[in-house]
Design an enzyme around this catalytic site. Sequence first.
Site, short mmCIF file in Angstrom:
data_model
loop_
_atom_site.label_atom_id
_atom_site.label_comp_id
_atom_site.label_asym_id
_atom_site.label_seq_id
_atom_site.Cartn_x
_atom_site.Cartn_y
_atom_site.Cartn_z
N ASP A 133 36.85 47.35 39.23
CA ASP A 133 37.78 48.32 39.90
C ASP A 133 38.66 49.20 38.77
O ASP A 133 39.30 48.54 38.10
CB ASP A 133 38.99 47.31 40.55
CG ASP A 133 38.34 46.74 41.76
OD1 ASP A 133 37.99 47.71 42.72
OD2 ASP A 133 38.32 45.59 41.99
N HIS A 190 34.04 50.92 40.80
CA HIS A 190 34.96 51.72 42.34
C HIS A 190 36.18 52.44 41.59
O HIS A 190 36.98 51.75 40.94
CB HIS A 190 35.52 50.36 42.92
CG HIS A 190 36.35 50.67 44.19
ND1 HIS A 190 37.09 49.69 44.72
CD2 HIS A 190 36.42 51.84 44.71
CE1 HIS A 190 38.08 50.61 45.89
NE2 HIS A 190 37.58 51.76 45.66
N GLY A 206 44.64 49.26 45.35
CA GLY A 206 45.43 49.05 44.12
C GLY A 206 45.67 47.63 43.78
O GLY A 206 45.94 47.52 42.45
N PHE A 207 45.66 46.69 44.44
CA PHE A 207 45.76 45.20 44.38
C PHE A 207 44.87 44.25 44.86
O PHE A 207 44.42 44.62 46.22
CB PHE A 207 47.36 44.92 44.75
CG PHE A 207 48.27 45.70 43.80
CD1 PHE A 207 48.57 45.49 42.65
CD2 PHE A 207 48.76 47.05 44.37
CE1 PHE A 207 49.59 46.35 41.92
CE2 PHE A 207 49.62 47.88 43.74
CZ PHE A 207 49.94 47.53 42.58
N GLY A 208 44.58 43.45 44.28
CA GLY A 208 43.95 42.02 44.85
C GLY A 208 44.94 41.40 45.71
O GLY A 208 46.05 41.53 45.62
N GLY A 236 38.44 44.38 50.10
CA GLY A 236 39.81 44.11 50.46
C GLY A 236 40.05 42.80 51.33
O GLY A 236 39.76 42.96 52.61
N GLY A 237 40.47 41.60 50.97
CA GLY A 237 40.89 40.66 51.40
C GLY A 237 39.68 40.01 52.32
O GLY A 237 39.72 39.09 53.16
N GLY A 261 37.41 39.28 45.47
CA GLY A 261 38.11 39.21 44.27
C GLY A 261 38.62 37.83 44.36
O GLY A 261 38.20 36.77 43.60
N SER A 262 39.80 37.65 44.90
CA SER A 262 40.63 36.21 44.86
C SER A 262 39.60 35.38 45.22
O SER A 262 39.85 34.04 44.93
CB SER A 262 41.83 36.52 45.32
OG SER A 262 42.03 37.27 46.73
C1 DX5 Z 1 41.67 46.67 45.62
C2 DX5 Z 1 40.41 46.42 44.95
C3 DX5 Z 1 39.64 45.38 45.42
C4 DX5 Z 1 40.16 43.82 45.05
C5 DX5 Z 1 39.84 42.99 46.12
O1 DX5 Z 1 42.25 48.14 45.43
O2 DX5 Z 1 39.47 47.63 45.34
O3 DX5 Z 1 38.22 45.34 44.85
O4 DX5 Z 1 39.93 43.49 43.93
O5 DX5 Z 1 40.42 42.11 45.77
P1 DX5 Z 1 40.64 40.85 47.09
O6 DX5 Z 1 39.25 40.37 47.31
O7 DX5 Z 1 41.45 39.51 46.41
O8 DX5 Z 1 41.35 41.48 48.05
ZN ZN Z 2 37.34 47.66 44.70
#
Ligand code: DX5
Ligand code: ZN
Length: 225
Positions: free
Chosen positions: A34, A65, A141-143, A175-176, A196-197
């Site tokens: 990312d 990405h 923007g965020f995980g 995302g999620g 991600g998480s």
């Molecule tokens: C968010 C990123 C994602 C993020 C997903 O903007 O594009 O790739 O890492 O994280 P999770 O899987 O924790 O939602």
């Molecule tokens: Zn991503």
Amino acid sequence: MSVQIAPSILSADFARLADEAKTLEGTADWLHVDVMDYHFVPNLTLGAPVVESLRKATSLPLDCHLMIDDPDRWAVSYVEAGAANVTFHAEAARDVVATARAIRAAGARAGLALKPATAFDDYREVLPEFDMLLVMTVEPGFGGQAFMAEMMPKVAQARRFLRDSDAQLWIQVDGGVAADTIEICARAGADVFVAGSAVFGAHDPARAVTALRERAQTAIPSGAS
Ligand code: DX5
Ligand code: ZN
């Protein structure tokens, strides 16, 4: 349709990226990287020099990405840094077709990302220029954000479009995506899953990838091609 899992290093330990990547070799299909610039999204991560170092540190193909302004200008530098796929946001690009062609000409796959508010219909005409469509299932923007199930009709719309056209496209969700949400993504028609998480937050990331893959595989509609 074959399931591919792309763990996002946004949730990894940035001081140990090489080790974190290595633990997933042979298990994950891609390493999702990312790239954020404080402008397109209110967060900052890494750029092409880190991608170049990761390329040398792991055998996993890199799925970049780009959550950056002006991807028209910067996308090819990520191919040159070693990305096998470069996805950029439709909302940020001036000329999505020219940028997709530049990515492909430089030797990588090209992906088009849509934020939650961006309609699929506005981009169906350009999809033959791409190898992957990324349907964001959170605001980029965020995980660690909550999964937006309301994006599933967009995924289903993309899958229907592919069935009725010659376009060869992977459909990625990001995302999620976790054990409790990956199945509805697969049922809606996604085949590439960013997590991600759910991967790097797990006690055993490689096992988490395998478990996600199994859940997605059992959920894919039978007869889907
Ligand atoms: C968010 C990123 C994602 C993020 C997903 O903007 O594009 O790739 O890492 O994280 P999770 O899987 O924790 O939602
Ligand atoms: Zn991503």
